[in-house]
Write a protein that holds these residues in place. Structure first.
Motif, short mmCIF file in Angstrom:
data_model
loop_
_atom_site.label_atom_id
_atom_site.label_comp_id
_atom_site.label_asym_id
_atom_site.label_seq_id
_atom_site.Cartn_x
_atom_site.Cartn_y
_atom_site.Cartn_z
N SER A 285 14.42 -8.27 3.41
CA SER A 285 14.97 -8.32 2.06
C SER A 285 14.19 -7.39 1.13
O SER A 285 13.22 -6.74 1.54
CB SER A 285 14.94 -9.75 1.52
OG SER A 285 13.60 -10.18 1.40
N PHE A 286 14.58 -7.36 -0.13
CA PHE A 286 13.88 -6.59 -1.15
C PHE A 286 13.18 -7.55 -2.11
O PHE A 286 13.63 -8.68 -2.31
CB PHE A 286 14.87 -5.72 -1.94
CG PHE A 286 15.56 -4.69 -1.11
CD1 PHE A 286 14.96 -3.47 -0.84
CD2 PHE A 286 16.82 -4.93 -0.57
CE1 PHE A 286 15.59 -2.51 -0.07
CE2 PHE A 286 17.46 -3.99 0.21
CZ PHE A 286 16.84 -2.77 0.46
N PRO A 287 12.07 -7.11 -2.71
CA PRO A 287 11.40 -7.97 -3.71
C PRO A 287 12.35 -8.34 -4.84
O PRO A 287 13.25 -7.56 -5.19
CB PRO A 287 10.25 -7.07 -4.21
CG PRO A 287 10.02 -6.08 -3.12
CD PRO A 287 11.36 -5.84 -2.49
N ASP A 288 12.17 -9.52 -5.40
CA ASP A 288 13.01 -9.97 -6.51
C ASP A 288 12.97 -8.95 -7.65
O ASP A 288 11.91 -8.42 -8.00
CB ASP A 288 12.54 -11.33 -7.03
CG ASP A 288 12.78 -12.44 -6.02
OD1 ASP A 288 13.62 -12.25 -5.13
OD2 ASP A 288 12.11 -13.49 -6.13
N GLY A 289 14.14 -8.70 -8.22
CA GLY A 289 14.23 -7.81 -9.37
C GLY A 289 14.26 -6.34 -9.03
O GLY A 289 14.18 -5.49 -9.92
N THR A 290 14.38 -6.00 -7.73
CA THR A 290 14.41 -4.59 -7.33
C THR A 290 15.73 -3.96 -7.74
O THR A 290 16.80 -4.44 -7.38
CB THR A 290 14.23 -4.45 -5.80
OG1 THR A 290 13.03 -5.10 -5.40
CG2 THR A 290 14.17 -2.98 -5.41
N ALA B 287 18.69 -0.82 -8.15
CA ALA B 287 19.46 -0.09 -7.14
C ALA B 287 18.73 1.16 -6.66
O ALA B 287 18.70 1.45 -5.45
CB ALA B 287 20.83 0.29 -7.72
N LEU B 288 18.13 1.91 -7.58
CA LEU B 288 17.43 3.13 -7.19
C LEU B 288 16.22 2.82 -6.32
O LEU B 288 15.99 3.48 -5.30
CB LEU B 288 17.00 3.91 -8.44
CG LEU B 288 16.24 5.22 -8.18
CD1 LEU B 288 17.09 6.18 -7.34
CD2 LEU B 288 15.84 5.88 -9.50
N MET B 289 15.45 1.80 -6.71
CA MET B 289 14.28 1.43 -5.93
C MET B 289 14.67 0.90 -4.55
O MET B 289 13.96 1.11 -3.56
CB MET B 289 13.44 0.40 -6.68
CG MET B 289 12.13 0.03 -5.98
SD MET B 289 11.09 1.48 -5.58
CE MET B 289 10.62 2.00 -7.24
N ARG B 290 15.82 0.24 -4.46
CA ARG B 290 16.30 -0.21 -3.15
C ARG B 290 16.54 0.97 -2.23
O ARG B 290 16.22 0.92 -1.03
CB ARG B 290 17.59 -1.03 -3.30
CG ARG B 290 17.37 -2.45 -3.81
CD ARG B 290 18.70 -3.15 -4.08
NE ARG B 290 18.48 -4.50 -4.54
CZ ARG B 290 18.68 -5.60 -3.80
NH1 ARG B 290 19.11 -5.48 -2.56
NH2 ARG B 290 18.45 -6.79 -4.29
N TYR C 45 0.83 -1.20 0.00
CA TYR C 45 0.00 0.00 0.00
C TYR C 45 0.87 1.26 0.00
O TYR C 45 0.65 2.19 -0.78
CB TYR C 45 -0.91 -0.03 1.23
CG TYR C 45 -1.83 1.16 1.37
CD1 TYR C 45 -3.05 1.21 0.70
CD2 TYR C 45 -1.48 2.22 2.20
CE1 TYR C 45 -3.90 2.30 0.85
CE2 TYR C 45 -2.32 3.31 2.35
CZ TYR C 45 -3.53 3.34 1.67
OH TYR C 45 -4.36 4.43 1.82
N VAL C 46 1.89 1.27 0.86
CA VAL C 46 2.76 2.44 0.97
C VAL C 46 3.70 2.55 -0.22
O VAL C 46 4.01 3.66 -0.67
CB VAL C 46 3.55 2.38 2.30
CG1 VAL C 46 4.65 3.44 2.33
CG2 VAL C 46 2.61 2.58 3.48
N LEU C 47 4.14 1.42 -0.74
CA LEU C 47 5.02 1.46 -1.91
C LEU C 47 4.32 2.11 -3.10
O LEU C 47 4.95 2.84 -3.88
CB LEU C 47 5.48 0.04 -2.27
CG LEU C 47 6.65 -0.08 -3.24
CD1 LEU C 47 7.89 0.62 -2.69
CD2 LEU C 47 6.95 -1.55 -3.53
N LYS C 48 3.02 1.86 -3.22
CA LYS C 48 2.24 2.46 -4.31
C LYS C 48 1.77 3.88 -3.97
O LYS C 48 1.51 4.67 -4.87
CB LYS C 48 1.01 1.59 -4.61
CG LYS C 48 1.33 0.17 -5.05
CD LYS C 48 2.01 0.14 -6.40
CE LYS C 48 2.22 -1.29 -6.88
NZ LYS C 48 2.92 -1.34 -8.19
N ARG C 49 1.68 4.18 -2.67
CA ARG C 49 1.20 5.50 -2.22
C ARG C 49 2.11 6.02 -1.12
O ARG C 49 1.71 6.09 0.05
CB ARG C 49 -0.23 5.39 -1.68
CG ARG C 49 -1.23 4.74 -2.63
CD ARG C 49 -2.53 4.43 -1.89
NE ARG C 49 -3.48 3.71 -2.71
CZ ARG C 49 -3.46 2.40 -2.90
NH1 ARG C 49 -2.53 1.65 -2.32
NH2 ARG C 49 -4.36 1.81 -3.67
N PRO C 50 3.34 6.39 -1.43
CA PRO C 50 4.29 6.79 -0.37
C PRO C 50 3.81 7.98 0.45
O PRO C 50 4.24 8.14 1.60
CB PRO C 50 5.57 7.11 -1.15
CG PRO C 50 5.16 7.26 -2.58
CD PRO C 50 3.96 6.40 -2.77
#
Length: 269
Positions: A191-196, A198-201, A78-83
């Motif tokens: 961890s981070f979602p697969d395929g994330t 560098a910028l999104m991390r 929810y927050v990732l889509k609506r920071p």
């Protein structure tokens, strides 16, 4: 019957008619079902927003619990889509956790006893380190309250504009600040979602840091027992034991960060 979620202790299926079922996996602890049912019912009976337990079936292999179905999305997504909603989500999660920590609990397994068993079983720590941490745990005191002990943004859903707490399989009775510290540690080592990329991390890491800072501040505001300063002191005190006990879960991507927290003499949260 469609599978809609899975985790360390079980798999969740949509049964239709407003019901979901959690089937426990073969290697789940023998007490997993009873612990989850006790905690979920205790929380629901005290007004915590959580799916109601509808039935328990102990006759099938590993057991099954049927809950009412709650539609929604995990706070993490929810927050990732609506920071811009991070402030609201952190506030509501803190409010739910503070309310949860007002519930006296003598039914679920004792948090300190469970942690001591987990730490004592570790082969990655020296005997001296384990003894030092176990002695520290035994010095802690405080009220026995219901603790979720897996309270993070993937175990809280946003449903109809409100937060709903799910997955009580790790619940314990113990000091509330141990539960809050567990939330901070999980957030730190996740961890981070697969395929994330560098910028999104970097974005996710910043959101996680801000989320915990807001959560601590709002928890201090809503808590009946703790000021902001005492919450910070409690997190510093509990950080090392919590990180050590979590090593027993043997989650590969968490190991290095957890060992760093265990070996740190100052708070890293």
């Amino acid at each position: 019957m469609k599978q809609i979620a899975s985790g360390k202790r079980g798999r969740v299926y949509d049964l239709g008619d407003g019901q979901i079922a959690k089937y426990y996996v073969p290697d789940a602890p023998d007490t997993a079902l009873e612990r989850e049912v006790l905690a979920a019912r205790l929380a629901h009976d005290h007004g915590v927003p959580t799916p109601k337990v509808l039935s328990v079936d102990r006759d099938i292999a590993q057991g099954r619990v049927v809950f009412e179905y709650v539609s929604g999305v995990a706070v993490s997504w929810y927050v990732l889509k609506r920071p811009w909603r991070l402030f609201w989500a952190s506030r509501e999660m803190a409010r739910c956790l503070a309310n949860l920590h007002t519930i006296p609990d003598t039914q679920t397994p004792n948090l300190k006893t469970e942690m001591c068993k987990e730490i004592d079983s570790l082969s990655c720590l020296t005997s001296d380190t384990k003894k030092e941490i176990l002695d520290q745990i035994n010095q802690f005191s405080g009220p026995e309250r219901l603790c979720h002990f897996d309270y993070h943004s993937s175990n809280v859903m946003v449903s109809d504009g409100a937060c709903v707490v799910i997955d009580w399989g790790a619940a314990r009775s113990g000091p509330p600040l141990a539960d809050l510290t567990q939330t901070c540690v999980i957030n730190r080592v996740d961890s981070f979602p697969d395929g994330t990329g560098a910028l999104m991390r970097l974005v996710i890491r910043a959101l996680r840091w801000l989320h915990i800072e807001l959560l601590i501040a709002f928890y201090s505001h809503y808590s009946q027992d703790h000021s902001y300063a005492s919450v910070r002191r409690g997190i510093r005190a509990w950080q090392r034991p919590i990180a050590a006990a979590r090593l027993a879960d043997d989650i590969a991507y968490e190991r290095t960060a957890l060992l760093r927290l265990v070996n740190s003499r100052t708070s890293s949260l």
